[in-house]
Design a protein around this motif. Structure first.
Motif, PDB file in Angstrom:
ATOM      1  N   ASN A  22     -15.303  -1.664  -0.673  1.00  0.00           N
ATOM      2  CA  ASN A  22     -15.988  -2.773  -0.014  1.00  0.00           C
ATOM      3  C   ASN A  22     -16.251  -3.975  -0.920  1.00  0.00           C
ATOM      4  O   ASN A  22     -17.048  -4.842  -0.562  1.00  0.00           O
ATOM      5  N   THR A  23     -15.579  -4.055  -2.088  1.00  0.00           N
ATOM      6  CA  THR A  23     -15.999  -5.043  -3.069  1.00  0.00           C
ATOM      7  C   THR A  23     -14.949  -6.078  -3.420  1.00  0.00           C
ATOM      8  O   THR A  23     -15.289  -7.245  -3.632  1.00  0.00           O
ATOM      9  N   HIS A  24     -13.691  -5.735  -3.519  1.00  0.00           N
ATOM     10  CA  HIS A  24     -12.698  -6.690  -4.003  1.00  0.00           C
ATOM     11  C   HIS A  24     -11.344  -6.392  -3.364  1.00  0.00           C
ATOM     12  O   HIS A  24     -11.138  -5.341  -2.761  1.00  0.00           O
ATOM     13  N   VAL A  25     -10.414  -7.355  -3.543  1.00  0.00           N
ATOM     14  CA  VAL A  25      -9.027  -7.212  -3.111  1.00  0.00           C
ATOM     15  C   VAL A  25      -8.151  -7.714  -4.249  1.00  0.00           C
ATOM     16  O   VAL A  25      -8.404  -8.788  -4.808  1.00  0.00           O
ATOM     17  N   ARG A  26      -7.122  -6.955  -4.575  1.00  0.00           N
ATOM     18  CA  ARG A  26      -6.237  -7.331  -5.678  1.00  0.00           C
ATOM     19  C   ARG A  26      -4.811  -6.902  -5.360  1.00  0.00           C
ATOM     20  O   ARG A  26      -4.595  -5.769  -4.922  1.00  0.00           O
ATOM     21  N   ARG A  27      -3.838  -7.805  -5.558  1.00  0.00           N
ATOM     22  CA  ARG A  27      -2.442  -7.389  -5.456  1.00  0.00           C
ATOM     23  C   ARG A  27      -1.913  -7.097  -6.852  1.00  0.00           C
ATOM     24  O   ARG A  27      -2.064  -7.908  -7.769  1.00  0.00           O
ATOM     25  N   PHE A  28      -1.282  -5.938  -6.982  1.00  0.00           N
ATOM     26  CA  PHE A  28      -0.728  -5.556  -8.274  1.00  0.00           C
ATOM     27  C   PHE A  28       0.482  -4.657  -8.067  1.00  0.00           C
ATOM     28  O   PHE A  28       0.434  -3.714  -7.275  1.00  0.00           O
ATOM     29  N   ALA A  29       1.559  -4.974  -8.772  1.00  0.00           N
ATOM     30  CA  ALA A  29       2.783  -4.164  -8.770  1.00  0.00           C
ATOM     31  C   ALA A  29       3.282  -3.901  -7.349  1.00  0.00           C
ATOM     32  O   ALA A  29       3.765  -2.806  -7.035  1.00  0.00           O
ATOM     33  N   GLY A  30       3.157  -4.919  -6.480  1.00  0.00           N
ATOM     34  CA  GLY A  30       3.651  -4.799  -5.119  1.00  0.00           C
ATOM     35  C   GLY A  30       2.709  -4.112  -4.155  1.00  0.00           C
ATOM     36  O   GLY A  30       3.066  -3.897  -2.987  1.00  0.00           O
ATOM     37  N   HIS A  31       1.487  -3.781  -4.591  1.00  0.00           N
ATOM     38  CA  HIS A  31       0.515  -3.094  -3.751  1.00  0.00           C
ATOM     39  C   HIS A  31      -0.715  -3.980  -3.562  1.00  0.00           C
ATOM     40  O   HIS A  31      -1.256  -4.515  -4.533  1.00  0.00           O
ATOM     41  N   SER A  54       0.560  -6.177   4.760  1.00  0.00           N
ATOM     42  CA  SER A  54       0.447  -7.639   4.770  1.00  0.00           C
ATOM     43  C   SER A  54      -0.421  -8.162   5.911  1.00  0.00           C
ATOM     44  O   SER A  54      -0.853  -9.311   5.884  1.00  0.00           O
ATOM     45  N   GLU A  55      -0.678  -7.325   6.926  1.00  0.00           N
ATOM     46  CA  GLU A  55      -1.523  -7.737   8.045  1.00  0.00           C
ATOM     47  C   GLU A  55      -2.857  -6.991   8.054  1.00  0.00           C
ATOM     48  O   GLU A  55      -3.516  -6.899   9.084  1.00  0.00           O
ATOM     49  N   LEU A  56      -3.240  -6.469   6.892  1.00  0.00           N
ATOM     50  CA  LEU A  56      -4.546  -5.883   6.611  1.00  0.00           C
ATOM     51  C   LEU A  56      -4.751  -4.505   7.237  1.00  0.00           C
ATOM     52  O   LEU A  56      -5.874  -3.994   7.250  1.00  0.00           O
ATOM     53  N   VAL A 114     -12.099  -6.219   5.318  1.00  0.00           N
ATOM     54  CA  VAL A 114     -11.385  -7.345   4.718  1.00  0.00           C
ATOM     55  C   VAL A 114     -11.161  -8.407   5.785  1.00  0.00           C
ATOM     56  O   VAL A 114     -10.705  -8.104   6.896  1.00  0.00           O
ATOM     57  N   HIS A 115     -11.506  -9.643   5.435  1.00  0.00           N
ATOM     58  CA  HIS A 115     -11.310 -10.799   6.299  1.00  0.00           C
ATOM     59  C   HIS A 115     -10.229 -11.677   5.672  1.00  0.00           C
ATOM     60  O   HIS A 115     -10.309 -12.001   4.479  1.00  0.00           O
ATOM     61  N   GLY A 116      -9.234 -12.055   6.448  1.00  0.00           N
ATOM     62  CA  GLY A 116      -8.122 -12.811   5.883  1.00  0.00           C
ATOM     63  C   GLY A 116      -7.677 -13.963   6.761  1.00  0.00           C
ATOM     64  O   GLY A 116      -7.771 -13.903   7.992  1.00  0.00           O
ATOM     65  N   VAL A 117      -7.201 -15.023   6.097  1.00  0.00           N
ATOM     66  CA  VAL A 117      -6.592 -16.176   6.772  1.00  0.00           C
ATOM     67  C   VAL A 117      -5.213 -16.403   6.167  1.00  0.00           C
ATOM     68  O   VAL A 117      -5.067 -16.452   4.943  1.00  0.00           O
ATOM     69  N   ARG A 167       0.685 -21.522   0.540  1.00  0.00           N
ATOM     70  CA  ARG A 167       1.491 -20.581   1.337  1.00  0.00           C
ATOM     71  C   ARG A 167       1.110 -19.171   0.897  1.00  0.00           C
ATOM     72  O   ARG A 167       1.522 -18.715  -0.164  1.00  0.00           O
ATOM     73  N   GLY A 168       0.310 -18.534   1.702  1.00  0.00           N
ATOM     74  CA  GLY A 168      -0.142 -17.199   1.359  1.00  0.00           C
ATOM     75  C   GLY A 168      -1.335 -16.806   2.198  1.00  0.00           C
ATOM     76  O   GLY A 168      -1.559 -17.346   3.287  1.00  0.00           O
ATOM     77  N   ARG A 169      -2.123 -15.858   1.683  1.00  0.00           N
ATOM     78  CA  ARG A 169      -3.265 -15.323   2.424  1.00  0.00           C
ATOM     79  C   ARG A 169      -4.505 -15.383   1.540  1.00  0.00           C
ATOM     80  O   ARG A 169      -4.463 -14.980   0.370  1.00  0.00           O
ATOM     81  N   TYR A 170      -5.590 -15.885   2.105  1.00  0.00           N
ATOM     82  CA  TYR A 170      -6.888 -15.810   1.452  1.00  0.00           C
ATOM     83  C   TYR A 170      -7.603 -14.600   2.027  1.00  0.00           C
ATOM     84  O   TYR A 170      -7.876 -14.533   3.235  1.00  0.00           O
ATOM     85  N   LEU A 171      -7.937 -13.642   1.171  1.00  0.00           N
ATOM     86  CA  LEU A 171      -8.544 -12.391   1.594  1.00  0.00           C
ATOM     87  C   LEU A 171      -9.866 -12.188   0.875  1.00  0.00           C
ATOM     88  O   LEU A 171      -9.990 -12.500  -0.309  1.00  0.00           O
TER      89      LEU A 171
END
Length: 455
Positions: free
Chosen positions: A116-125, A141-143, A72-75, A44-48
């Motif tokens: 253009n290199t990575h995606v990271r969630r941290f401290a609500g961001h 949340s919708e990119l 960013v490409h997400g499912v 349950r979540g998003r692969y980005l």
């Protein structure tokens, strides 16, 4: 949403602009994606995943993959179904203008670039990342792009492509560089989303430090022979292998100063990506992908020679590094269970890379290493296909280290489009338990993460 600016990319003979690397020209949203197999209910979540996707290339012949604006490409997965796929450019100032949109409010530093290199969630961001002095950009949340993020005014420069989230403290660690700086910065962000510590470590010759390693008590700095040269106005003119530059590993105590760094001599090499590092009995163990040489101008096309998985045993007191190659296969994009950074780990995951110049993309298979038994399982992709970085997702917070799934984008040559693969980590060789069929090709990209739903 098609855009005339996006159609301006032409490939010419540049491999970074053709084949599976060819940029996509539009942003789309697709709902209720078809699935073969059964998606685990626990996902349950998003692969980005982020990666370069240039909007416009003025000189296709000289274009390098690193310079393309981030997309960013997400499912979105939930309740055993794939709710949506989205792809969105990160709206830096230049991207917003080319798309005919308003420039977003927010801070600006020396460099403004669509990460253009990575995606990271941290401290609500939810942050998109890149190295070289640029700020992260935040997504919703919708990119959609929220704007540049400077850790609430506390980030002294740019951030980095790679960060480590310490599972013991919840703090975010990074080593940032900019070709214009005579130093690199070790940064620590507290759980409040503010930088609480930064240490400037002097370096000479503008090295490329794409990654670093973190242990319970130390930070490892990879000062290696790939370096930048600058042009007018402190712009990057080129980067490449400097045969006169020594290779060294810096060991910095996490609470130390620049004067506390111990520099250990290495044989010439380059390290893009590390798997993990941990300490025991005064020694530091590191698993990483090591290149003998890189960007030395001797290879055509994508200018990549093989990297191999190695174990380094670092003795800071004796100032020595012992190397052991663990596999003769060409590998890249090493990952571990996200609960294991800085701790001893048994399992690791990587992409098996093709050999030679006749490559479609970066990956011909996904690998799972048992570093205790010294074994490796492989899931190969079909001829003409490609697979990207595999991201491990634990089955539950308290699940065993390899109890979960590995998620990755893979190009399906029969469909001419990309699937999101879901493989059971304990039996990767058996193939995917589910494939989410995307309606488009996702270009070869860089790094990503699984962003679980809250709660």
């Amino acid at each position: 949403m098609p855009n005339d600016a996006a159609r301006a990319v032409t490939s010419g003979a540049n491999p970074w602009l053709s084949g599976l690397f060819e940029p996509v020209r539009e942003e789309i949203t697709a709902l209720d994606l078809p699935v073969t197999g059964r998606l685990p209910d626990a996902l349950r979540g998003r692969y980005l995943r982020n990666g370069p996707n240039p909007l416009q290339v003025d000189d296709p012949a000289s274009h390098h993959w690193f310079s393309g604006e981030g997309m960013v490409h997400g499912v979105r997965l939930r309740d055993g179904r794939a709710a949506w796929y989205r792809n969105r450019w990160v709206r830096s100032d230049a991207v917003a203008r080319r798309l005919g949109e308003k420039v977003l409010h927010g801070p600006r530093h020396l460099v403004d670039f669509a990460p253009n290199t990575h995606v990271r969630r941290f401290a609500g961001h939810l942050l998109t990342l890149v190295e070289g002095g640029a700020l992260p950009y935040e997504l919703d949340s919708e990119l959609e792009t929220v704007g540049p993020f400077d850790f609430h005014g506390t980030l002294p420069g740019g951030l980095a492509a790679h960060t480590v989230l310490d599972p013991a403290t919840g703090e975010l660690h990074a080593v940032a560089y900019c070709p214009a700086w005579p130093y690199v910065q070790y940064l620590v962000a507290g759980t409040d989303g503010r930088i609480r510590r930064h240490v400037e470590v002097p370096v000479t010759g503008r090295p490329m430090m794409h990654d670093f390693s973190l242990t319970e008590h130390h930070v490892l700095l990879y000062d290696l022979p790939v370096a930048f040269t600058l042009g007018p106005g402190l712009s990057v003119a080129a980067f490449g292998w400097d045969p006169d530059r020594p290779a060294r590993l810096g060991v910095l105590p996490r609470e130390g100063t620049a004067r506390d760094v111990r520099w250990l001599e290495l044989e010439p090499c380059f390290v893009y990506h590390t798997m993990n590092a941990y300490e025991r009995d005064g020694l530091i163990t590191v698993h990483l992908a090591r290149y003998e040489r890189l960007f030395d101008g001797t290879r055509k096309g994508l200018d990549k020679q093989p990297a191999h998985l190695e174990r380094w045993t670092v003795d800071p007191a004796a100032r020595t590094v012992r190397r052991l190659r663990l596999d003769d296969r060409a590998v890249e994009f090493p990952r571990i269970d996200p609960r294991r950074p800085t701790r001893e780990h048994r399992y690791g995951y990587a992409v098996r890379e093709p050999l030679g110049e006749d490559r479609a993309g970066f990956g011909v298979g996904l690998l799972k290493y048992d570093l205790v038994r010294g074994t490796c399982d492989e899931y190969p992709v079909p001829a003409g296909g490609d697979v990207g970085e595999g991201v491990f997702v634990p089955a539950a917070p308290g699940a065993a280290e390899d109890d979960g799934w590995v998620l990755a984008y893979a190009f399906d040559p029969e469909r001419g489009a990309t699937d999101l693969l879901v493989l059971a980590a304990r039996d990767m060789a058996a193939g995917p338990v589910a494939r989410v069929h995307l309606p488009v090709r996702v270009p070869v990209g860089a790094h990503g993460d699984w962003i679980p739903d809250p709660g």
